[in-house]
Scaffold this motif. Structure first.
Motif, PDB file in Angstrom:
ATOM      1  N   TYR A  21       0.832  -1.203   0.000  1.00 51.79           N
ATOM      2  CA  TYR A  21       0.000   0.000   0.000  1.00 51.79           C
ATOM      3  C   TYR A  21       0.864   1.248   0.000  1.00 51.79           C
ATOM      4  CZ  TYR A  21      -4.395  -2.408   0.948  1.00 51.79           C
ATOM      5  OH  TYR A  21      -5.506  -3.201   0.846  1.00 51.79           O
ATOM      6  N   SER A  22       0.336   2.307  -0.579  1.00 50.74           N
ATOM      7  CA  SER A  22       0.957   3.626  -0.482  1.00 50.74           C
ATOM      8  C   SER A  22       0.036   4.505   0.355  1.00 50.74           C
ATOM      9  CB  SER A  22       1.147   4.238  -1.874  1.00 50.74           C
ATOM     10  OG  SER A  22      -0.100   4.461  -2.496  1.00 50.74           O
ATOM     11  N   VAL A  33      -7.392  14.132   5.870  1.00 53.92           N
ATOM     12  CA  VAL A  33      -7.758  13.024   4.991  1.00 53.92           C
ATOM     13  C   VAL A  33      -6.504  12.195   4.742  1.00 53.92           C
ATOM     14  CG1 VAL A  33      -8.635  12.358   2.727  1.00 53.92           C
ATOM     15  CG2 VAL A  33      -9.578  14.367   3.881  1.00 53.92           C
ATOM     16  N   VAL A  34      -6.577  10.898   5.035  1.00 52.86           N
ATOM     17  CA  VAL A  34      -5.461   9.993   4.800  1.00 52.86           C
ATOM     18  C   VAL A  34      -5.955   8.877   3.891  1.00 52.86           C
ATOM     19  CG1 VAL A  34      -3.720   8.516   5.857  1.00 52.86           C
ATOM     20  CG2 VAL A  34      -4.562  10.519   7.108  1.00 52.86           C
ATOM     21  N   ASN A  35      -5.271   8.702   2.763  1.00 55.76           N
ATOM     22  CA  ASN A  35      -5.639   7.685   1.779  1.00 55.76           C
ATOM     23  C   ASN A  35      -4.585   6.583   1.746  1.00 55.76           C
ATOM     24  OD1 ASN A  35      -7.998   8.983   0.576  1.00 55.76           O
ATOM     25  ND2 ASN A  35      -6.539  10.500  -0.161  1.00 55.76           N
ATOM     26  N   PHE A  36      -5.014   5.343   1.945  1.00 56.24           N
ATOM     27  CA  PHE A  36      -4.160   4.175   1.774  1.00 56.24           C
ATOM     28  C   PHE A  36      -4.659   3.462   0.527  1.00 56.24           C
ATOM     29  CE2 PHE A  36      -4.058   5.036   6.309  1.00 56.24           C
ATOM     30  CZ  PHE A  36      -2.726   4.847   6.638  1.00 56.24           C
ATOM     31  N   ARG A  37      -3.753   3.223  -0.456  1.00 54.25           N
ATOM     32  CA  ARG A  37      -4.164   2.618  -1.726  1.00 54.25           C
ATOM     33  C   ARG A  37      -3.160   1.526  -2.101  1.00 54.25           C
ATOM     34  NH1 ARG A  37      -7.545   4.675  -5.517  1.00 54.25           N
ATOM     35  NH2 ARG A  37      -7.453   6.746  -4.577  1.00 54.25           N
ATOM     36  N   ASN A  38      -3.692   0.405  -2.654  1.00 59.20           N
ATOM     37  CA  ASN A  38      -2.790  -0.642  -3.133  1.00 59.20           C
ATOM     38  C   ASN A  38      -2.694  -0.581  -4.652  1.00 59.20           C
ATOM     39  OD1 ASN A  38      -5.031  -1.994  -4.193  1.00 59.20           O
ATOM     40  ND2 ASN A  38      -4.960  -3.678  -2.738  1.00 59.20           N
ATOM     41  N   ALA A  39      -1.836  -1.417  -5.227  1.00 63.09           N
ATOM     42  CA  ALA A  39      -1.589  -1.392  -6.672  1.00 63.09           C
ATOM     43  C   ALA A  39      -2.831  -1.740  -7.476  1.00 63.09           C
ATOM     44  CB  ALA A  39      -0.454  -2.353  -7.023  1.00 63.09           C
ATOM     45  N   GLY A  41      -5.752  -0.693  -6.820  1.00 62.67           N
ATOM     46  CA  GLY A  41      -6.684   0.425  -6.751  1.00 62.67           C
ATOM     47  C   GLY A  41      -7.593   0.428  -5.537  1.00 62.67           C
ATOM     48  N   ARG A  42      -7.475  -0.560  -4.658  1.00 59.85           N
ATOM     49  CA  ARG A  42      -8.302  -0.565  -3.436  1.00 59.85           C
ATOM     50  C   ARG A  42      -7.914   0.636  -2.567  1.00 59.85           C
ATOM     51  NH1 ARG A  42     -11.090  -4.243   0.246  1.00 59.85           N
ATOM     52  NH2 ARG A  42     -10.869  -3.320   2.307  1.00 59.85           N
ATOM     53  N   LEU A  43      -8.926   1.333  -2.068  1.00 62.34           N
ATOM     54  CA  LEU A  43      -8.704   2.546  -1.290  1.00 62.34           C
ATOM     55  C   LEU A  43      -9.329   2.411   0.091  1.00 62.34           C
ATOM     56  CD1 LEU A  43      -7.914   5.601  -1.087  1.00 62.34           C
ATOM     57  CD2 LEU A  43     -10.225   6.094  -1.917  1.00 62.34           C
ATOM     58  N   SER A  44      -8.547   2.737   1.108  1.00 63.83           N
ATOM     59  CA  SER A  44      -9.042   2.896   2.479  1.00 63.83           C
ATOM     60  C   SER A  44      -8.778   4.349   2.829  1.00 63.83           C
ATOM     61  CB  SER A  44      -8.312   1.978   3.450  1.00 63.83           C
ATOM     62  OG  SER A  44      -8.554   0.636   3.133  1.00 63.83           O
ATOM     63  N   ARG A  45      -9.824   5.079   3.167  1.00 60.75           N
ATOM     64  CA  ARG A  45      -9.719   6.526   3.381  1.00 60.75           C
ATOM     65  C   ARG A  45     -10.210   6.870   4.786  1.00 60.75           C
ATOM     66  NH1 ARG A  45     -10.111  11.026  -0.380  1.00 60.75           N
ATOM     67  NH2 ARG A  45     -11.070  12.820   0.623  1.00 60.75           N
ATOM     68  N   LEU A  46      -9.409   7.627   5.527  1.00 58.59           N
ATOM     69  CA  LEU A  46      -9.782   8.122   6.844  1.00 58.59           C
ATOM     70  C   LEU A  46     -10.013   9.622   6.736  1.00 58.59           C
ATOM     71  CD1 LEU A  46      -9.970   7.945  10.007  1.00 58.59           C
ATOM     72  CD2 LEU A  46      -7.547   8.579   9.987  1.00 58.59           C
ATOM     73  N   GLU A  47     -11.172  10.072   7.197  1.00 60.00           N
ATOM     74  CA  GLU A  47     -11.473  11.501   7.274  1.00 60.00           C
ATOM     75  C   GLU A  47     -11.677  11.826   8.751  1.00 60.00           C
ATOM     76  OE1 GLU A  47     -14.859  12.219   4.771  1.00 60.00           O
ATOM     77  OE2 GLU A  47     -13.762  11.618   2.971  1.00 60.00           O
ATOM     78  N   THR A  55     -14.178  13.351  15.678  1.00 60.49           N
ATOM     79  CA  THR A  55     -14.991  12.526  14.785  1.00 60.49           C
ATOM     80  C   THR A  55     -14.085  11.915  13.711  1.00 60.49           C
ATOM     81  OG1 THR A  55     -15.515  14.336  13.286  1.00 60.49           O
ATOM     82  CG2 THR A  55     -17.047  13.978  15.103  1.00 60.49           C
ATOM     83  N   ALA A  56     -14.449  10.745  13.243  1.00 59.72           N
ATOM     84  CA  ALA A  56     -13.704  10.092  12.179  1.00 59.72           C
ATOM     85  C   ALA A  56     -14.647   9.233  11.356  1.00 59.72           C
ATOM     86  CB  ALA A  56     -12.587   9.226  12.744  1.00 59.72           C
ATOM     87  N   LYS A  57     -14.307   9.122  10.080  1.00 61.54           N
ATOM     88  CA  LYS A  57     -15.081   8.284   9.163  1.00 61.54           C
ATOM     89  C   LYS A  57     -14.081   7.511   8.316  1.00 61.54           C
ATOM     90  CE  LYS A  57     -17.261  10.475   5.906  1.00 61.54           C
ATOM     91  NZ  LYS A  57     -18.231  11.170   5.049  1.00 61.54           N
ATOM     92  N   VAL A  58     -14.316   6.212   8.141  1.00 68.37           N
ATOM     93  CA  VAL A  58     -13.479   5.371   7.296  1.00 68.37           C
ATOM     94  C   VAL A  58     -14.309   4.946   6.104  1.00 68.37           C
ATOM     95  CG1 VAL A  58     -12.187   3.221   7.128  1.00 68.37           C
ATOM     96  CG2 VAL A  58     -12.095   4.558   9.239  1.00 68.37           C
ATOM     97  N   ILE A  59     -13.733   5.105   4.913  1.00 67.59           N
ATOM     98  CA  ILE A  59     -14.407   4.751   3.661  1.00 67.59           C
ATOM     99  C   ILE A  59     -13.557   3.699   2.970  1.00 67.59           C
ATOM    100  CG2 ILE A  59     -15.183   5.585   1.418  1.00 67.59           C
ATOM    101  CD1 ILE A  59     -15.330   8.415   2.837  1.00 67.59           C
ATOM    102  N   GLU A  60     -14.166   2.586   2.616  1.00 68.98           N
ATOM    103  CA  GLU A  60     -13.487   1.506   1.878  1.00 68.98           C
ATOM    104  C   GLU A  60     -14.032   1.454   0.467  1.00 68.98           C
ATOM    105  OE1 GLU A  60     -11.046  -0.476   3.082  1.00 68.98           O
ATOM    106  OE2 GLU A  60     -11.154   0.236   5.144  1.00 68.98           O
ATOM    107  N   GLN A  61     -13.140   1.490  -0.513  1.00 66.60           N
ATOM    108  CA  GLN A  61     -13.569   1.413  -1.928  1.00 66.60           C
ATOM    109  C   GLN A  61     -12.751   0.392  -2.659  1.00 66.60           C
ATOM    110  OE1 GLN A  61     -13.082   5.434  -3.273  1.00 66.60           O
ATOM    111  NE2 GLN A  61     -15.082   6.021  -2.542  1.00 66.60           N
TER     112      GLN A  61
END
Length: 61
Positions: A21-22, A33-39, A41-47, A55-61
């Motif tokens: 992951y990058s 906003v912190v974005n973790f992405r693998n090669a 294209g999977r994205l894990s995003r923390l807001e 407050t925090a929200k995690v978004i998985e794409q």
């Protein structure tokens, strides 16, 4: 991921990605906003924000 919450704002203290992951950290004057992405294209995003408390929200794409 280590985040510091304060009424004055939110700050990323560390963001170490897992193998394969990058990571990118954005804070354009608003929420942290912190974005973790693998090669593949999977994205894990923390807001993270301070809005009368942490407050925090995690978004998985």
């Amino acid at each position: 991921m280590v985040v510091r919450y304060r009424p004055q704002g939110v700050q990323a203290l560390s963001a170490t990605p897992a193998d394969g992951y990058s990571v990118s950290v954005e804070q354009p004057g608003g929420p942290l906003v912190v974005n973790f992405r693998n090669a593949a294209g999977r994205l894990s995003r923390l807001e993270a924000t301070w809005n009368n408390g942490p407050t925090a929200k995690v978004i998985e794409q």
